[in-house]
Motif scaffolding. Structure first.
Motif, PDB file in Angstrom:
ATOM      1  N   ALA A 383       0.828  -1.213   0.000  1.00 55.47           N
ATOM      2  CA  ALA A 383       0.000   0.000   0.000  1.00 55.47           C
ATOM      3  C   ALA A 383       0.861   1.262   0.000  1.00 55.47           C
ATOM      4  O   ALA A 383       0.602   2.210  -0.756  1.00 55.47           O
ATOM      5  CB  ALA A 383      -0.932  -0.012   1.212  1.00 55.47           C
ATOM      6  N   LEU A 384       1.885   1.278   0.831  1.00 51.59           N
ATOM      7  CA  LEU A 384       2.753   2.458   0.896  1.00 51.59           C
ATOM      8  C   LEU A 384       3.579   2.608  -0.377  1.00 51.59           C
ATOM      9  O   LEU A 384       3.846   3.734  -0.817  1.00 51.59           O
ATOM     10  CB  LEU A 384       3.651   2.381   2.120  1.00 51.59           C
ATOM     11  N   ALA A 385       3.980   1.491  -0.962  1.00 54.14           N
ATOM     12  CA  ALA A 385       4.705   1.567  -2.238  1.00 54.14           C
ATOM     13  C   ALA A 385       3.809   2.145  -3.332  1.00 54.14           C
ATOM     14  O   ALA A 385       4.260   2.923  -4.182  1.00 54.14           O
ATOM     15  CB  ALA A 385       5.216   0.184  -2.640  1.00 54.14           C
ATOM     16  N   GLY A 386       2.522   1.776  -3.297  1.00 56.23           N
ATOM     17  CA  GLY A 386       1.587   2.349  -4.265  1.00 56.23           C
ATOM     18  C   GLY A 386       1.411   3.841  -4.093  1.00 56.23           C
ATOM     19  O   GLY A 386       1.373   4.598  -5.065  1.00 56.23           O
ATOM     20  N   LEU A 387       1.326   4.284  -2.832  1.00 52.02           N
ATOM     21  CA  LEU A 387       1.223   5.725  -2.576  1.00 52.02           C
ATOM     22  C   LEU A 387       2.486   6.454  -3.007  1.00 52.02           C
ATOM     23  O   LEU A 387       2.437   7.608  -3.450  1.00 52.02           O
ATOM     24  CB  LEU A 387       0.973   5.984  -1.090  1.00 52.02           C
ATOM     25  N   ALA A 388       3.627   5.783  -2.892  1.00 54.21           N
ATOM     26  CA  ALA A 388       4.901   6.423  -3.222  1.00 54.21           C
ATOM     27  C   ALA A 388       5.155   6.488  -4.719  1.00 54.21           C
ATOM     28  O   ALA A 388       6.024   7.252  -5.161  1.00 54.21           O
ATOM     29  CB  ALA A 388       6.045   5.674  -2.540  1.00 54.21           C
ATOM     30  N   TRP A 389       4.424   5.732  -5.524  1.00 53.60           N
ATOM     31  CA  TRP A 389       4.726   5.616  -6.950  1.00 53.60           C
ATOM     32  C   TRP A 389       4.788   6.964  -7.678  1.00 53.60           C
ATOM     33  O   TRP A 389       5.708   7.203  -8.472  1.00 53.60           O
ATOM     34  CB  TRP A 389       3.713   4.694  -7.625  1.00 53.60           C
ATOM     35  N   PRO A 390       3.847   7.891  -7.467  1.00 50.99           N
ATOM     36  CA  PRO A 390       3.941   9.167  -8.205  1.00 50.99           C
ATOM     37  C   PRO A 390       5.230   9.934  -7.953  1.00 50.99           C
ATOM     38  O   PRO A 390       5.599  10.804  -8.748  1.00 50.99           O
ATOM     39  CB  PRO A 390       2.723   9.956  -7.678  1.00 50.99           C
ATOM     40  N   ALA A 391       5.937   9.632  -6.867  1.00 48.47           N
ATOM     41  CA  ALA A 391       7.149  10.375  -6.535  1.00 48.47           C
ATOM     42  C   ALA A 391       8.235  10.203  -7.584  1.00 48.47           C
ATOM     43  O   ALA A 391       9.154  11.034  -7.661  1.00 48.47           O
ATOM     44  CB  ALA A 391       7.673   9.945  -5.164  1.00 48.47           C
ATOM     45  N   HIS A 392       8.150   9.162  -8.412  1.00 53.45           N
ATOM     46  CA  HIS A 392       9.203   8.950  -9.415  1.00 53.45           C
ATOM     47  C   HIS A 392       9.216  10.052 -10.473  1.00 53.45           C
ATOM     48  O   HIS A 392      10.222  10.249 -11.158  1.00 53.45           O
ATOM     49  CB  HIS A 392       9.030   7.579 -10.090  1.00 53.45           C
ATOM     50  N   SER A 393       8.105  10.788 -10.592  1.00 54.97           N
ATOM     51  CA  SER A 393       8.041  11.877 -11.575  1.00 54.97           C
ATOM     52  C   SER A 393       8.101  13.249 -10.900  1.00 54.97           C
ATOM     53  O   SER A 393       7.712  14.246 -11.497  1.00 54.97           O
ATOM     54  CB  SER A 393       6.750  11.763 -12.390  1.00 54.97           C
ATOM     55  N   MET A 394       8.603  13.303  -9.667  1.00 52.64           N
ATOM     56  CA  MET A 394       8.632  14.557  -8.921  1.00 52.64           C
ATOM     57  C   MET A 394       9.531  15.583  -9.609  1.00 52.64           C
ATOM     58  O   MET A 394      10.658  15.296  -9.985  1.00 52.64           O
ATOM     59  CB  MET A 394       9.117  14.314  -7.493  1.00 52.64           C
TER      60      MET A 394
END
Length: 747
Positions: A383-394
């Protein structure tokens, strides 16, 4: 450590009037220094990178082009389609407005649309520039408001006039009345937690006292140090949140000891020695992490970190000295009344050491989490990895007027400029050419300007302006892309990479500067510092937790949980502010980059807060494990005794941070949102769910430490074992200051 803190608490309890008087004196001195040496009027927004090409060029411009070396504002004139800003009537109105602008405070010069060449092809819009000799960091809100008033009050006929530009970027983050919402929520949570208004008021009173001292101390330094409004607000936000939390942990332990029959003074000493030890450790981790921002080498970030570290240090000092004095004034009035909900809960906690059944919601939740520990770990991590996914395009940057409050003059000006001229006109670049070694400075400057016009993504290049001595030339370059776009960053990088070719045959050298270039350099510097800083923070957490818990599994688990919390927080911020998902729920109607210093600030603050919850929760688990030796029973006991107060602390911290999300300042809005989300995720998903599951999964191995390492590490005694020995000594001493009642326990 526990014995020392207990002795301090006993002294503060007995000499409470003296302790309160000393703290009142400290507050008076801080307020007096604020009045004499500083004040809110000297707060600014200083975002620069000393030594960067953009800053070095700005420093040279102060000598060669003093009127253009600071920031600038834009006055945007518009007319409906079919009308022209070049008519005689329109030009008279423009002249009138510019004359009024020139009389505004701190204005160095005003450039008319004919001088800037900024008239739209349809002749329906024009841009004038108001130049200041100081940076935007040094311009106060009142100065910019004076410019707005002067422009709007001048006769301007049927022209629509908006004031904006780089000078209005990164407006001051001024706390407002809406920020008190977090305090009100904290009062409610404390009242529910303690079931007593007196007990609920003590953490709030001590936290507010600490915040007053901290804020006054920060403001007293503004006369000597550049302190941004963001640094001040961060200090207020962090100081208030941790101040309430630290006092909450100590008062909770104090009331627990009172409920078990311990005398008030000894209950305060025991609370300071046990919960106070955790407060001291947790507070020092926040202080170290925030002070560690100075290693990045950016002055405004150093000041921000040191101000927040000072606020946390004061919060710890208040919790360990002033709060025991308050407990002395309260005396036995904090003892839960027989038959009350609090008394029944404390009795249940004491009587259910064997964990025959859950006694509160925290323990009930923990039992669910450890029923299938491996499944819990996998679900939480996924779940936390899913929430973190958008961070790759920060994308990092400094917010500009594109994300200013809707309806503001600077936002309207930004939109008008974008529509009539193109987005690049909102953030032109300045190219400073050093022509001191050129045989023909004017020709060299013209050649460089021509080469710049040929570059891709360039919308316009103005004619070079020579300095009075002819040794420098200033060229304004307008990109086709917006200031925060990646294309603009690529253009700045491209000009710097091709500097040799652009300078070929001229004998001149060039440097790119201006507000947009400074922002790009700040973001680049901070972006490159994220990974090294993360390594330092994670390494620090491993060492500190190894010292506290004397375990290998606990530090590794805590560090990995911290990384999950940070990653998820990054992902949520990117999804909200950069990608715009559900952004309107928090008042964001325009997307933009993530504030360049947010990742490092978030890591520093969240690291400290994560260690708070880790220490308060796991220390109670270790305390039970040391006394009873049951790994699963220790997890139950920790959740039973500390889970409820950790939950309350996290809700208070969340409410304090979330109240600042209503700010119009985009930097503060992003930072507050990131901290609120980070606290919520770390407290409930990681500390209250993942941690019990991992400890249940690893069993006795969670508390294992090699013997050689156990002998080498100092014993911090965060469980307060030495307090039992002290009480035994006092009981055997007929001249001791206190004899412990029979049946009292530190647990």
């Amino acid at each position: 450590m526990a014995s020392l803190l207990a002795r301090i608490a006993r002294f503060a309890f007995r000499r409470r009037r003296l302790v309160v008087a000393l703290w009142l004196l400290a507050a008076t001195v801080a307020i007096a220094c604020m009045a004499v040496f500083g004040g809110a009027s000297k707060i600014n927004q200083t975002f620069t990178v000393p030594g960067s090409q953009s800053q070095q060029a700005l420093d040279r411009m102060k000598q060669a082009f003093p009127a253009s070396s600071g920031t600038n504002a834009q006055i945007v004139f518009t007319l409906p389609a079919g009308q022209s800003v070049t008519t005689a009537a329109a030009e008279r109105s423009i002249t009138s407005v510019l004359a009024a602008a020139a009389k505004a405070p701190e204005v160095a010069q005003v450039l008319s649309p004919s001088q800037t060449g900024a008239v739209s092809p349809q002749r329906t819009a024009a841009i004038a520039e108001v130049e200041y000799q100081v940076s935007g960091a040094s311009l106060s809100t009142s100065t910019l408001d004076a410019l707005k008033s002067a422009v709007q009050s001048a006769p301007h006929g049927n022209l629509q006039v908006q004031v904006g530009g780089p000078a209005f970027n990164n407006g001051a983050a001024n706390p407002g009345a809406e920020d008190l919402v977090g305090v009100l929520v904290a009062v409610i949570v404390l009242a529910i937690t303690f079931g007593s208004l007196v007990a609920a008021g003590l953490p709030l009173l001590s936290a507010l006292f600490g915040v007053v001292v901290a804020v006054a101390a920060v403001l007293s330094l503004t006369g000597a140090v550049d302190i941004s409004s963001t640094a001040l607000t961060l200090s207020l936000m962090i100081g208030l949140a941790v101040g309430i939390d630290y006092a909450l942990f100590i008062v909770t332990r104090h009331r627990s000891q009172l409920a078990r029959g311990m005398a008030a003074q000894e209950a305060a000493a025991t609370a300071a020695g046990t919960a106070g030890s955790a407060v001291l450790f947790a507070g020092l981790t926040v202080v170290i992490a925030m002070a560690g921002l100075s290693v990045v080498g950016i002055p405004f970030l150093t000041v921000m970190g040191l101000c927040a570290a000072g606020a946390v240090f004061i919060a710890v000092a208040v919790a360990l000295t002033l709060l025991p004095a308050f407990l002395g004034f309260a005396g036995t009035r904090l003892t839960p009344k027989p038959g009350s909900r609090t008394a029944r809960r404390e009795a249940a906690i004491t009587d259910t050491a064997a964990a025959s059944g859950p006694v509160n919601g925290a323990e009930r939740w923990t039992r669910i989490a450890i029923r299938r520990p491996l499944a819990t770990v996998l679900i939480v991590v996924a779940a936390l990895a899913g929430l973190a996914w958008p961070a790759h395009s920060m994308s990092l940057g400094l917010p500009d007027n594109a994300t200013a409050p809707s309806g503001s003059s600077q936002r309207a000006a930004y939109q008008e400029v974008t529509a009539d001229f193109g987005p690049g006109f909102n953030g032109p670049l300045l190219v400073l050419a050093d022509t001191s070694h050129s045989s023909a400075p004017a020709a060299a400057a013209q050649q460089i300007a021509g080469s710049l016009r040929a570059l891709p993504d360039v919308a316009a290049v103005t004619a070079p302006r020579l300095s009075a001595d002819g040794k420098a030339a200033l060229i304004q370059l307008v990109p086709k892309s917006a200031p925060s776009d990646q294309a603009t960053k690529d253009l700045v990088t491209g000009i710097r990479d091709q500097a040799g070719a652009l300078e070929h045959g001229t004998g001149a050298t060039i440097a790119v500067t201006g507000t947009t270039a400074v922002g790009i350099d700040v973001s680049s510097k901070l972006g490159s510092a994220i990974v090294p800083f993360a390594i330092v923070v994670v390494g620090l957490s491993l060492v500190l937790l190894l010292l506290v818990f004397r375990s290998l599994v606990v530090p590794v688990k805590a560090a990995l949980g911290f990384l999950l919390s940070v990653g998820a927080s990054f992902g949520v911020v990117v999804a909200l502010f950069q990608q715009g998902h559900l952004a309107k729920l928090i008042g964001v109607d325009a997307t933009g980059p993530v504030t360049s210093f947010l990742p490092i600030i978030l890591m520093a603050v969240l690291f400290g807060l994560a260690m708070d919850y880790e220490v308060f929760l796991v220390s109670r688990m270790r305390e039970d494990y040391v006394h009873h030796g049951s790994p699963i029973g220790a997890v139950h006991a920790g959740a039973r005794t500390a889970g409820r107060v950790v939950t309350a602390a996290a809700l208070i911290m969340f409410s304090v941070f979330a109240s600042f999300v209503t700010s119009d300042n985009m930097i503060l809005k992003q930072l507050a949102c990131a901290l609120a989300v980070g606290v919520l995720i770390d407290a409930f998903a990681v500390r209250m769910t993942l941690v019990p599951a991992v400890l249940a999964l690893t069993g006795r191995a969670a508390w294992w430490l090699p013997r050689w390492m156990d002998r080498a590490l100092p014993n911090l005694d965060i469980e307060g074992t030495s307090l039992e020995q002290d009480r035994a000594t006092q009981s055997a001493d007929p001249h001791g200051t206190h004899q412990e009642p029979a049946g009292a326990s530190t647990r």
